[in-house]
Write an enzyme that holds these catalytic residues in place. Structure first.
Site, mmCIF file in Angstrom:
data_model
loop_
_atom_site.group_PDB
_atom_site.id
_atom_site.type_symbol
_atom_site.label_atom_id
_atom_site.label_comp_id
_atom_site.label_asym_id
_atom_site.label_seq_id
_atom_site.Cartn_x
_atom_site.Cartn_y
_atom_site.Cartn_z
ATOM 1 N N ARG A 1 88.297 -1.013 130.927
ATOM 2 C CA ARG A 1 87.726 -2.353 131.058
ATOM 3 C C ARG A 1 88.305 -3.292 130.000
ATOM 4 N NH1 ARG A 1 82.506 -1.299 131.393
ATOM 5 N NH2 ARG A 1 82.379 -1.615 133.635
ATOM 6 N N ALA A 2 88.469 -2.800 128.774
ATOM 7 C CA ALA A 2 89.006 -3.648 127.712
ATOM 8 C C ALA A 2 90.423 -4.111 128.032
ATOM 9 C CB ALA A 2 88.985 -2.894 126.382
#
Length: 334
Positions: free
Chosen positions: A243-244
């Site tokens: 996600r990052a």
């Protein structure tokens, strides 16, 4: 009665990282919103309301802590569907906030289930309601802004990770910044209409620049070198999942679009990296002069999850131009 004018974004002082994070979330709402941690009196709600004034429709919706799932998502009239074979949808807060700002004060006190729903919709840009085999969906491109005071409780790490960007506001400001903030606030409170009128040109320049960035961001390509840079940064931070990586690439594209660039560069990633990693970092960065100087630590929940307490990455010199000014000169790499 004429509504009281809102404090203009162009007149904000002293929180450049907060202003940058808010602009990035407005350029690409799928970044996943901004979580702001800080004490009272640090212009969190003022900044969020000011952002809404830059967006079409000036929509600013406040999500109360006691809101229900139906109030948030909206509801369907099942009787109308059964009797007239049509979907009667009663809009919720998400529908009202479409195209604007949804503000959640003290989001750490909101029920986890509602936070999950909220983040799901903001990440996808679509709100889907299903009841007894009947469904309805609508667009929900929302700049989500959540605030929290860690002294009043914290978000679960799983929810913390789902906020795209994180900004920690310090309680202390230097004297010159404090003076500038107080002078502007007093001037606004004494003559709101006059103050807003004096900021009109700067505000209009911001509105036009934001509109251009929102139109341009989807056209910028992600090169191989950019993917490698982002992957290396996230790996070095010990971040779980990808996600990052996705958020950092989106934020870098939004940053490049904000500066009016034709391509996303290394400096754009550097400008947004700490906003993306501050609340996700699991691996302490190498000891550095910046860390030794006492940079602020990551959120307490992230530190506890890893059993350590360490400083953030040293600050980077990044091209965050004066908001209403021209494009900055590129910074020189050390």
């Amino acid at each position: 009665m004429t509504p009281r004018p809102q404090y203009p974004f162009s007149a904000l002082h002293g929180q450049p990282q907060l202003q940058l994070a808010l602009l990035l979330a407005a350029i690409d709402p799928q970044i996943g919103g901004v979580l702001i941690e800080g004490p009272r009196g640090t212009a969190k709600s003022t900044s969020a309301r000011a952002l809404a004034e830059l967006l079409p429709g000036h929509r600013f919706v406040n999500l109360p802590l006691g809101a229900s799932e139906e109030q948030l998502l909206g509801s369907l009239d099942l009787q109308a569907a059964l009797q007239h074979a049509e979907v009667a949808f009663k809009p919720g807060l998400l529908a009202r906030a479409d195209g604007g700002v949804l503000y959640v004060d003290e989001v750490n006190l909101l029920a986890d289930g509602l936070v999950d729903l909220l983040l799901d919709v903001c990440a996808s840009g679509v709100n889907c309601i299903e009841r007894d085999g009947i469904s309805h969906q609508h667009e929900a491109r929302i700049a989500l802004v959540g605030t929290m005071n860690p002294e009043e409780g914290e978000l679960r790490p799983q929810l913390l990770d789902r906020f795209g960007l994180f900004v920690r506001l310090g309680a202390q400001l230097d004297p010159a910044t404090r003076e500038a903030i107080v002078r502007s606030r007093l001037a606004f409170d004494r003559d709101p209409a006059g103050f807003v009128a004096r900021q009109r040109d700067a505000q209009q320049a911001l509105v036009a620049r934001l509109e251009q960035a929102r139109a341009r961001v989807g056209e910028l390509a992600f090169g191989d070198a950019l993917h490698r840079q982002v992957s290396n940064l996230c790996h070095a931070a010990g971040v779980e999942g990808v996600r990052a990586d996705l958020v950092m690439l989106r934020a870098a594209a939004a940053h490049a679009a904000w500066l009016g660039q034709q391509a996303i560069g290394e400096a754009d990633v550097e400008a947004v990296a700490e906003l993306v990693l501050a609340h996700r970092r699991k691996t302490p960065p190498p000891e550095s002069p910046g860390a030794a100087a006492g940079n602020p630590p990551p959120p307490a929940s992230a530190a506890r999850q890893s059993g350590q307490d360490w400083g953030a990455l040293p600050p980077q010199a990044v091209p965050t131009a004066a908001l209403s000014g021209a494009r900055p000169l590129p910074t020189k790499k050390p």
